[in-house]
Motif scaffolding. Structure first.
Motif, PDB file in Angstrom:
ATOM      1  N   PHE A   1       0.838  -1.190   0.000  1.00  0.00           N
ATOM      2  CA  PHE A   1       0.000   0.000   0.000  1.00  0.00           C
ATOM      3  C   PHE A   1       0.873   1.240   0.000  1.00  0.00           C
ATOM      4  CE2 PHE A   1      -2.907  -3.133   1.749  1.00  0.00           C
ATOM      5  CZ  PHE A   1      -4.106  -2.791   1.136  1.00  0.00           C
ATOM      6  N   CYS A   2       0.529   2.178  -0.860  1.00  0.00           N
ATOM      7  CA  CYS A   2       1.225   3.458  -0.835  1.00  0.00           C
ATOM      8  C   CYS A   2       1.016   4.099   0.529  1.00  0.00           C
ATOM      9  CB  CYS A   2       0.671   4.363  -1.938  1.00  0.00           C
ATOM     10  SG  CYS A   2       1.311   6.044  -1.830  1.00  0.00           S
ATOM     11  N   PRO A   3       2.091   4.443   1.211  1.00  0.00           N
ATOM     12  CA  PRO A   3       1.943   5.027   2.548  1.00  0.00           C
ATOM     13  C   PRO A   3       1.302   6.406   2.523  1.00  0.00           C
ATOM     14  CG  PRO A   3       4.243   5.046   1.881  1.00  0.00           C
ATOM     15  CD  PRO A   3       3.493   4.269   0.823  1.00  0.00           C
ATOM     16  N   ALA A   4       1.314   7.066   1.373  1.00  0.00           N
ATOM     17  CA  ALA A   4       0.782   8.428   1.309  1.00  0.00           C
ATOM     18  C   ALA A   4      -0.708   8.459   0.992  1.00  0.00           C
ATOM     19  CB  ALA A   4       1.559   9.234   0.275  1.00  0.00           C
ATOM     20  N   CYS A   5      -1.151   7.648   0.024  1.00  0.00           N
ATOM     21  CA  CYS A   5      -2.544   7.740  -0.425  1.00  0.00           C
ATOM     22  C   CYS A   5      -3.306   6.432  -0.290  1.00  0.00           C
ATOM     23  CB  CYS A   5      -2.604   8.248  -1.864  1.00  0.00           C
ATOM     24  SG  CYS A   5      -2.091   7.043  -3.096  1.00  0.00           S
ATOM     25  N   GLY A   6      -2.630   5.339  -0.004  1.00  0.00           N
ATOM     26  CA  GLY A   6      -3.327   4.079   0.212  1.00  0.00           C
ATOM     27  C   GLY A   6      -3.621   3.291  -1.048  1.00  0.00           C
TER      28      GLY A   6
ATOM     29  N   LYS B   1       7.860   5.432  -7.555  1.00  0.00           N
ATOM     30  CA  LYS B   1       6.920   6.506  -7.256  1.00  0.00           C
ATOM     31  C   LYS B   1       5.499   6.014  -7.469  1.00  0.00           C
ATOM     32  CE  LYS B   1       9.805  10.498  -8.200  1.00  0.00           C
ATOM     33  NZ  LYS B   1      10.064  11.614  -9.103  1.00  0.00           N
ATOM     34  N   CYS B   2       4.617   6.455  -6.589  1.00  0.00           N
ATOM     35  CA  CYS B   2       3.206   6.135  -6.715  1.00  0.00           C
ATOM     36  C   CYS B   2       2.643   6.842  -7.946  1.00  0.00           C
ATOM     37  CB  CYS B   2       2.471   6.586  -5.458  1.00  0.00           C
ATOM     38  SG  CYS B   2       0.705   6.280  -5.519  1.00  0.00           S
ATOM     39  N   VAL B   3       1.930   6.098  -8.783  1.00  0.00           N
ATOM     40  CA  VAL B   3       1.375   6.716  -9.986  1.00  0.00           C
ATOM     41  C   VAL B   3       0.122   7.526  -9.673  1.00  0.00           C
ATOM     42  CG1 VAL B   3       2.306   4.897 -11.471  1.00  0.00           C
ATOM     43  CG2 VAL B   3      -0.033   4.704 -10.598  1.00  0.00           C
ATOM     44  N   VAL B   4      -0.403   7.367  -8.470  1.00  0.00           N
ATOM     45  CA  VAL B   4      -1.612   8.108  -8.094  1.00  0.00           C
ATOM     46  C   VAL B   4      -1.245   9.450  -7.466  1.00  0.00           C
ATOM     47  CG1 VAL B   4      -3.710   8.065  -6.690  1.00  0.00           C
ATOM     48  CG2 VAL B   4      -2.880   5.962  -7.776  1.00  0.00           C
ATOM     49  N   CYS B   5      -0.373   9.422  -6.471  1.00  0.00           N
ATOM     50  CA  CYS B   5      -0.062  10.657  -5.748  1.00  0.00           C
ATOM     51  C   CYS B   5       1.349  11.166  -6.061  1.00  0.00           C
ATOM     52  CB  CYS B   5      -0.231  10.459  -4.247  1.00  0.00           C
ATOM     53  SG  CYS B   5       0.988   9.356  -3.515  1.00  0.00           S
ATOM     54  N   LEU B   6       2.107  10.389  -6.828  1.00  0.00           N
ATOM     55  CA  LEU B   6       3.438  10.776  -7.304  1.00  0.00           C
ATOM     56  C   LEU B   6       4.463  10.944  -6.193  1.00  0.00           C
ATOM     57  CD1 LEU B   6       2.403  13.322 -10.075  1.00  0.00           C
ATOM     58  CD2 LEU B   6       2.733  10.856 -10.245  1.00  0.00           C
TER      59      LEU B   6
HETATM   60 ZN   LIG Z   1       0.130   7.169  -3.495  1.00  0.00          ZN
END
Ligand SMILES: [Zn+2]
Length: 66
Positions: free
Chosen positions: A14-19, A38-43
């Motif tokens: 799980f992305c720690p920033a946006c889940g 890098k998360c493709v959702v929240c970068l």
């Molecule tokens: Zn994210």
């Protein structure tokens, strides 16, 4: 016994920033190098590795879909 068997797949992350939900698989790199995922959702940067096993993140669920 060398660790040359098939790579296990489907490790969840799980992305720690946006889940956002990813699965992580590892591919074998030619040499050690620093890889930043890098998360493709929240970068935001999710993870950094400096080994020869390069993590590949595959997005399964965006947090909006949850
Ligand atoms: Zn994210």
């Amino acid at each position: 016994m060398p660790l040359t068997g098939p790579v296990s797949h489907g490790k969840k992350f799980f992305c720690p920033a946006c889940g956002a939900l990813y699965t992580v698989t590892y591919k074998r790199g030619e040499k050690k190098e620093i890889t930043t995922a890098k998360c493709v959702v929240c970068l935001k940067v999710m993870a950094e590795t400096d080994s020869a096993s390069v993590p590949v993140y595959t997005l399964i669920h965006r947090p909006e879909d949850a």
